[in-house]
Design a protein around this motif. Structure first.
Motif, PDB file in Angstrom:
ATOM      1  N   GLY A  96       0.808  -1.205   0.000  1.00  0.00           N
ATOM      2  CA  GLY A  96       0.000   0.000   0.000  1.00  0.00           C
ATOM      3  C   GLY A  96       0.848   1.265   0.000  1.00  0.00           C
ATOM      4  N   VAL A  97       0.156   2.407  -0.050  1.00  0.00           N
ATOM      5  CA  VAL A  97       0.808   3.716  -0.084  1.00  0.00           C
ATOM      6  C   VAL A  97       0.369   4.518   1.131  1.00  0.00           C
ATOM      7  CG1 VAL A  97       1.079   5.876  -1.364  1.00  0.00           C
ATOM      8  CG2 VAL A  97       0.914   3.710  -2.606  1.00  0.00           C
ATOM      9  N   VAL A  98       1.351   5.090   1.832  1.00  0.00           N
ATOM     10  CA  VAL A  98       1.110   5.887   3.031  1.00  0.00           C
ATOM     11  C   VAL A  98       1.438   7.346   2.731  1.00  0.00           C
ATOM     12  CG1 VAL A  98       1.893   6.308   5.399  1.00  0.00           C
ATOM     13  CG2 VAL A  98       1.599   3.962   4.578  1.00  0.00           C
ATOM     14  N   SER A  99       0.612   8.261   3.228  1.00  0.00           N
ATOM     15  CA  SER A  99       0.913   9.697   3.146  1.00  0.00           C
ATOM     16  C   SER A  99       1.050  10.243   4.561  1.00  0.00           C
ATOM     17  CB  SER A  99      -0.206  10.456   2.427  1.00  0.00           C
ATOM     18  OG  SER A  99      -0.422   9.958   1.131  1.00  0.00           O
ATOM     19  N   ALA A 100       2.007  11.131   4.760  1.00  0.00           N
ATOM     20  CA  ALA A 100       2.209  11.739   6.076  1.00  0.00           C
ATOM     21  C   ALA A 100       2.361  13.247   5.920  1.00  0.00           C
ATOM     22  CB  ALA A 100       3.443  11.154   6.758  1.00  0.00           C
ATOM     23  N   VAL A 101       1.825  13.981   6.889  1.00  0.00           N
ATOM     24  CA  VAL A 101       1.887  15.442   6.858  1.00  0.00           C
ATOM     25  C   VAL A 101       2.448  15.942   8.187  1.00  0.00           C
ATOM     26  CG1 VAL A 101       0.581  17.590   6.574  1.00  0.00           C
ATOM     27  CG2 VAL A 101      -0.144  15.531   5.350  1.00  0.00           C
ATOM     28  N   THR A 102       3.412  16.865   8.090  1.00  0.00           N
ATOM     29  CA  THR A 102       3.957  17.534   9.268  1.00  0.00           C
ATOM     30  C   THR A 102       3.886  19.032   9.026  1.00  0.00           C
ATOM     31  OG1 THR A 102       6.269  17.828   8.599  1.00  0.00           O
ATOM     32  CG2 THR A 102       5.626  15.633   9.399  1.00  0.00           C
ATOM     33  N   ASP A 103       4.360  19.820   9.985  1.00  0.00           N
ATOM     34  CA  ASP A 103       4.397  21.269   9.798  1.00  0.00           C
ATOM     35  C   ASP A 103       5.380  21.675   8.707  1.00  0.00           C
ATOM     36  OD1 ASP A 103       2.505  21.722  11.706  1.00  0.00           O
ATOM     37  OD2 ASP A 103       3.919  22.196  13.313  1.00  0.00           O
ATOM     38  N   ARG A 104       6.297  20.780   8.351  1.00  0.00           N
ATOM     39  CA  ARG A 104       7.321  21.109   7.368  1.00  0.00           C
ATOM     40  C   ARG A 104       6.965  20.681   5.943  1.00  0.00           C
ATOM     41  NH1 ARG A 104       9.766  24.994   8.595  1.00  0.00           N
ATOM     42  NH2 ARG A 104      11.408  24.449   7.120  1.00  0.00           N
ATOM     43  N   GLY A 105       5.942  19.836   5.788  1.00  0.00           N
ATOM     44  CA  GLY A 105       5.603  19.405   4.436  1.00  0.00           C
ATOM     45  C   GLY A 105       4.806  18.121   4.444  1.00  0.00           C
ATOM     46  N   SER A 106       4.656  17.539   3.256  1.00  0.00           N
ATOM     47  CA  SER A 106       3.952  16.267   3.128  1.00  0.00           C
ATOM     48  C   SER A 106       4.871  15.270   2.435  1.00  0.00           C
ATOM     49  CB  SER A 106       2.657  16.441   2.336  1.00  0.00           C
ATOM     50  OG  SER A 106       2.926  16.747   0.989  1.00  0.00           O
ATOM     51  N   TRP A 107       4.700  14.007   2.787  1.00  0.00           N
ATOM     52  CA  TRP A 107       5.517  12.923   2.243  1.00  0.00           C
ATOM     53  C   TRP A 107       4.604  11.812   1.764  1.00  0.00           C
ATOM     54  CZ3 TRP A 107       7.016  16.253   5.830  1.00  0.00           C
ATOM     55  CH2 TRP A 107       8.341  16.740   5.797  1.00  0.00           C
ATOM     56  N   VAL A 108       4.977  11.166   0.667  1.00  0.00           N
ATOM     57  CA  VAL A 108       4.247  10.005   0.174  1.00  0.00           C
ATOM     58  C   VAL A 108       5.205   8.819   0.174  1.00  0.00           C
ATOM     59  CG1 VAL A 108       3.037   8.974  -1.785  1.00  0.00           C
ATOM     60  CG2 VAL A 108       2.625  11.363  -1.195  1.00  0.00           C
ATOM     61  N   VAL A 109       4.747   7.706   0.741  1.00  0.00           N
ATOM     62  CA  VAL A 109       5.588   6.515   0.899  1.00  0.00           C
ATOM     63  C   VAL A 109       4.974   5.375   0.089  1.00  0.00           C
ATOM     64  CG1 VAL A 109       6.772   5.032   2.559  1.00  0.00           C
ATOM     65  CG2 VAL A 109       5.996   7.323   3.263  1.00  0.00           C
ATOM     66  N   PRO A 110       5.514   5.090  -1.097  1.00  0.00           N
ATOM     67  CA  PRO A 110       4.998   3.994  -1.915  1.00  0.00           C
ATOM     68  C   PRO A 110       5.371   2.634  -1.316  1.00  0.00           C
ATOM     69  CG  PRO A 110       6.330   5.547  -3.196  1.00  0.00           C
ATOM     70  CD  PRO A 110       6.615   5.797  -1.756  1.00  0.00           C
ATOM     71  N   PRO A 111       4.854   1.557  -1.900  1.00  0.00           N
ATOM     72  CA  PRO A 111       5.216   0.222  -1.406  1.00  0.00           C
ATOM     73  C   PRO A 111       6.727  -0.007  -1.417  1.00  0.00           C
ATOM     74  CG  PRO A 111       3.422   0.080  -2.996  1.00  0.00           C
ATOM     75  CD  PRO A 111       3.911   1.490  -3.028  1.00  0.00           C
ATOM     76  N   ARG A 112       7.208  -0.653  -0.375  1.00  0.00           N
ATOM     77  CA  ARG A 112       8.609  -1.032  -0.233  1.00  0.00           C
ATOM     78  C   ARG A 112       9.562   0.169  -0.136  1.00  0.00           C
ATOM     79  NH1 ARG A 112       9.219  -6.697  -0.671  1.00  0.00           N
ATOM     80  NH2 ARG A 112       7.138  -7.503  -0.251  1.00  0.00           N
ATOM     81  N   ARG A 113       9.024   1.290   0.334  1.00  0.00           N
ATOM     82  CA  ARG A 113       9.862   2.415   0.757  1.00  0.00           C
ATOM     83  C   ARG A 113       9.496   2.730   2.207  1.00  0.00           C
ATOM     84  NH1 ARG A 113       8.307   1.713  -4.683  1.00  0.00           N
ATOM     85  NH2 ARG A 113       9.819   2.663  -6.091  1.00  0.00           N
ATOM     86  N   ALA A 114      10.220   3.640   2.825  1.00  0.00           N
ATOM     87  CA  ALA A 114       9.974   3.934   4.236  1.00  0.00           C
ATOM     88  C   ALA A 114      10.187   5.416   4.508  1.00  0.00           C
ATOM     89  CB  ALA A 114      10.899   3.094   5.121  1.00  0.00           C
ATOM     90  N   LEU A 115       9.522   5.911   5.542  1.00  0.00           N
ATOM     91  CA  LEU A 115       9.647   7.305   5.966  1.00  0.00           C
ATOM     92  C   LEU A 115      10.314   7.347   7.326  1.00  0.00           C
ATOM     93  CD1 LEU A 115       8.960  10.374   5.790  1.00  0.00           C
ATOM     94  CD2 LEU A 115       6.749   9.796   6.849  1.00  0.00           C
ATOM     95  N   TRP A 116      11.406   8.123   7.427  1.00  0.00           N
ATOM     96  CA  TRP A 116      12.050   8.352   8.712  1.00  0.00           C
ATOM     97  C   TRP A 116      11.467   9.619   9.328  1.00  0.00           C
ATOM     98  CZ3 TRP A 116      14.251   6.595  12.789  1.00  0.00           C
ATOM     99  CH2 TRP A 116      14.913   7.460  13.673  1.00  0.00           C
ATOM    100  N   LEU A 117      10.970   9.500  10.568  1.00  0.00           N
ATOM    101  CA  LEU A 117      10.429  10.624  11.331  1.00  0.00           C
ATOM    102  C   LEU A 117      11.275  10.780  12.591  1.00  0.00           C
ATOM    103  CD1 LEU A 117       6.829   9.323  10.943  1.00  0.00           C
ATOM    104  CD2 LEU A 117       7.413  11.668  10.301  1.00  0.00           C
ATOM    105  N   PRO A 118      11.999  11.883  12.744  1.00  0.00           N
ATOM    106  CA  PRO A 118      12.826  12.071  13.929  1.00  0.00           C
ATOM    107  C   PRO A 118      11.977  12.119  15.200  1.00  0.00           C
ATOM    108  CG  PRO A 118      13.399  13.647  12.207  1.00  0.00           C
ATOM    109  CD  PRO A 118      12.124  12.996  11.791  1.00  0.00           C
ATOM    110  N   PRO A 119      12.594  11.923  16.352  1.00  0.00           N
ATOM    111  CA  PRO A 119      11.841  11.979  17.613  1.00  0.00           C
ATOM    112  C   PRO A 119      11.124  13.314  17.782  1.00  0.00           C
ATOM    113  CG  PRO A 119      14.067  11.137  17.982  1.00  0.00           C
ATOM    114  CD  PRO A 119      14.021  11.627  16.566  1.00  0.00           C
ATOM    115  N   GLY A 120       9.892  13.240  18.302  1.00  0.00           N
ATOM    116  CA  GLY A 120       9.161  14.449  18.666  1.00  0.00           C
ATOM    117  C   GLY A 120       8.477  15.187  17.546  1.00  0.00           C
ATOM    118  N   VAL A 121       8.510  14.686  16.321  1.00  0.00           N
ATOM    119  CA  VAL A 121       7.899  15.396  15.191  1.00  0.00           C
ATOM    120  C   VAL A 121       6.402  15.043  15.097  1.00  0.00           C
ATOM    121  CG1 VAL A 121       7.846  15.670  12.686  1.00  0.00           C
ATOM    122  CG2 VAL A 121      10.029  15.504  13.870  1.00  0.00           C
ATOM    123  N   PRO A 122       5.502  16.007  15.295  1.00  0.00           N
ATOM    124  CA  PRO A 122       4.075  15.715  15.139  1.00  0.00           C
ATOM    125  C   PRO A 122       3.762  15.383  13.675  1.00  0.00           C
ATOM    126  CG  PRO A 122       4.428  17.768  16.363  1.00  0.00           C
ATOM    127  CD  PRO A 122       5.736  17.399  15.743  1.00  0.00           C
TER     128      PRO A 122
END
Length: 261
Positions: A45-71
């Motif tokens: 599947g595909v995951v989308s993530a939104v933070t105060d700094r922007g938006s990210w799209v994570v296609p299958p077999r990729r990954a998103l790194w989110l540092p500690p404390g990031v809403p």
């Protein structure tokens, strides 16, 4: 695959722990943050993530790194199966993991390590095989190349508000003059400020927003032609060409990664 409560992994007496989850299409995780850094892996599947700094799209077999404390807020585009690795801040710093969000490639080795990690006990033996698996997992995360799968948000409040609105419904025909007018700026001031705060021209940002929105919609099963036309491309072939120029492969091949390993 082990599923753990949020407080279980936050408070686990190990620097690195892993869990897995399955989500229905359209499921949204409201804005939240972790004391630990998180590697969010889209196994399917595909995951989308939104933070105060922007938006990210994570296609299958990729990954998103989110540092500690990031809403962050997470959207599931289609049915999604995830694996998540949670890393204590001190361990993330020691491993030189990024201090900012980024989507990364996932190698065959990292994929295998992620699948193994979610089956380990929460309090695995540090001085045995399990501890070595987790140490290698951190090394492999650090070695992965970053992918251009984000749309940055500017800091200026008027621009940020406009951009967040655009991210919800991007289209190629959105006009720079109209954007400048809505922001209460001259075209020249708007274009200069936009580039300074995002690192991109508005035209490039608009194209990126469209392509990443398309990636999420295609991951949810929408037809290429429908997505292309609704985003303002002249044809499915024109959309596919733009997609390939930016992301290095046509949409079908890019999304087919979920069956590649």
């Amino acid at each position: 695959m082990r599923h753990a409560r949020a407080d279980a992994y936050e408070n686990a007496p190990r620097d690195v722990v892993a869990t897995g989850n399955d989500y229905a299409a359209g499921y949204v995780l409201p804005t939240h943050a972790h004391r630990r850094g998180q590697l969010l892996y889209a196994a399917t599947g595909v995951v989308s993530a939104v933070t105060d700094r922007g938006s990210w799209v994570v296609p299958p077999r990729r990954a998103l790194w989110l540092p500690p404390g990031v809403p962050h807020e997470v959207h599931m585009n289609g049915a999604v199966s995830t694996r998540s690795v949670y890393v204590r801040r001190e361990a993330a710093d020691a491993a030189s993991l990024p201090a900012y969000c980024q989507v990364i490639e996932v190698s065959l080795l990292l994929h295998a390590l992620l699948l193994e990690a979610v089956d380990l006990p929460l309090e695995y033996a540090l001085d045995g095989r399990d501890g070595r698996v987790m140490a290698l997992l951190l090394d492999e995360i650090r070695a992965m190349p970053a992918l251009p799968l984000n749309t940055p948000l500017p800091d200026e409040p008027r621009l940020r508000k406009l951009c967040r609105t655009l991210l919800a419904a991007p289209a190629l025909e959105i006009d720079v003059d109209a954007m400048a007018h809505k922001a209460g700026m001259s075209r020249r001031h708007f274009t200069r400020l936009f580039r300074r705060q995002t690192g991109m021209s508005f035209a490039a940002w608009r194209q990126q927003a469209c392509l990443l929105a398309a990636l999420a919609r295609l991951g949810a099963g929408e037809p290429v032609t429908t997505v292309a036309v609704e985003l303002g491309y002249a044809s499915a072939s024109a959309f596919s060409a733009a997609f390939r120029r930016t992301l290095g492969a046509p949409p079908s091949r890019y999304l087919a990664r979920q069956g590649a390993h």
